[in-house]
Design an enzyme around this catalytic site. Sequence first.
Site, PDB file in Angstrom:
ATOM      1  N   LYS A 240       0.826  -1.207   0.000  1.00  0.00           N
ATOM      2  CA  LYS A 240       0.000   0.000   0.000  1.00  0.00           C
ATOM      3  C   LYS A 240       0.862   1.258   0.000  1.00  0.00           C
ATOM      4  O   LYS A 240       1.926   1.305   0.627  1.00  0.00           O
ATOM      5  CB  LYS A 240      -0.928  -0.025   1.221  1.00  0.00           C
ATOM      6  CG  LYS A 240      -1.993   1.064   1.249  1.00  0.00           C
ATOM      7  CD  LYS A 240      -2.892   0.869   2.462  1.00  0.00           C
ATOM      8  CE  LYS A 240      -3.933   1.963   2.589  1.00  0.00           C
ATOM      9  NZ  LYS A 240      -4.801   1.762   3.777  1.00  0.00           N
TER      10      LYS A 240
ATOM     11  N   SER B 133      -9.593   2.265   2.708  1.00  0.00           N
ATOM     12  CA  SER B 133      -8.627   2.945   1.863  1.00  0.00           C
ATOM     13  C   SER B 133      -7.631   2.003   1.179  1.00  0.00           C
ATOM     14  O   SER B 133      -6.830   2.451   0.352  1.00  0.00           O
ATOM     15  CB  SER B 133      -7.834   3.958   2.702  1.00  0.00           C
ATOM     16  OG  SER B 133      -7.096   3.303   3.731  1.00  0.00           O
TER      17      SER B 133
ATOM     18  N   SER C 269      -9.921  -0.365   6.873  1.00  0.00           N
ATOM     19  CA  SER C 269      -9.387  -0.156   5.524  1.00  0.00           C
ATOM     20  C   SER C 269      -8.893  -1.405   4.832  1.00  0.00           C
ATOM     21  O   SER C 269      -8.788  -1.425   3.604  1.00  0.00           O
ATOM     22  CB  SER C 269      -8.244   0.864   5.576  1.00  0.00           C
ATOM     23  OG  SER C 269      -8.727   2.157   5.803  1.00  0.00           O
TER      24      SER C 269
END
Length: 455
Positions: free
Chosen positions: A77, A152, A176
Amino acid sequence: MTKPVISAREIAADVTAGRTSAVGTARAALARIEAAKSLNAVVTIDPSRTLADAAAVDDRLRAGEAMPLAGVPIVVKDNIWTGGWRVTQGSRLFADFVAPQDAIAIERLRKAGAVVVGIGATSEFASKGVTTSPLFGPTRHPLDPALTPGGSSGGPAVAVAAGLVPLAIGTDAGGSSRRPPAHVGVAGFKPSYGAIPYGPGFAEPFFGLSVIAPIATDVADIALAFKTMAGADRRDPDSASIAQETSDVAGLRIAFSPRLGLDVVVDDAVANGLVSAVERLSAAGLHIMRNEPVWPAGVTEDAIMPLQHAGLAALYGEPFRKDPTVFDPDIAKQIERGLSWSGAEVAGALLASTAIAKTFAAFFGEIDLLLTPTVPCVAWPLTQFGPDMIGGKAVSPRAHAVFTPFVNHARLPAISIPCGTDRCGLPFGLQIIAARGQDLTLLEAAQEIEAILRT
């Protein structure tokens, strides 16, 4: 959506046995990423660096080194430091930032033979429930590009669901790395706070909440990644060792709460799918009761949101004052709110967070596992911050996120595994929660539950 034909475990076994090479595996992953550019799941690639790292893994194998993740391609990420890579947090403020070193978790994965093939999309500062950013735009759902995968950690989740890699590494401060996996039909694990060391890396707006979170096609790969990354490290004062014992799943006290004790709405497809899953688990011999936490008055997600807003304001208030247009408009609103909260209001949010932790602690004194929905709905249109309707009722934009944030505030481990689809074939997930420190028991149980639900 094309999932990898083999798991991370199988890739490592094949590379170790010489049936394929880390370089060949990395080239194949890079080709898949290139072919799926329209999904916008992987926002940065560096093929020369990737192939050099893969060649180093092949050299280590020839030298006789044993590596449990030998040659496994991973996506990381875009808010986790990965040494030598551009890591931006999806923000114009960090558009040219190159991480000076690996986060401890990435360091451990690389030592185990994993090869970073790309950086996965996130919303700006990982602070939004959809995956879009000022730098890279929206990430698209692999089943329907008109839909969002949520956020996210949408980039890592889509990278796994679309078959680009078998394993990705996200973060989770409020769901997330559980909600996006639920929306795209893969598994995502939020460990106990501190079980995996956090950092070195960016300053974190989520006070004592965010964790490194593996995402994979099955629980066994998640367990392998977790065991590789977990364990105390002196560089992270919050990191801690985890309990090594696991328990016989048949002997665990399991509760099912269809709404986590909250006054919220759930789509019929999700509600009925969860009930059906629990019935199948019961028929398979698991002892499941209906039980749910009873939350103190006034303890809601709204009560704890000042912590996120204040954290963003503390870190980025000054650049916001200079030029609010630098930020994603929604992040700018959060920073503006954070600048307006009083000290007493932020302290009130901390008290609400503490109340959540204490309520869960009392609840897990009586049970071992809690089953809930991961999400109350399936994915929604890409252009919206959240669905307009859930359960036939108009809802606020954050209504899709109701079942995950309290787990972070209690610092508990939780995993989302695929549970079913709606009539359009869009996935949703089952969330399994355990007491803090019981990560291995949770993963053992999740593997058995996953096997039952797949039959």
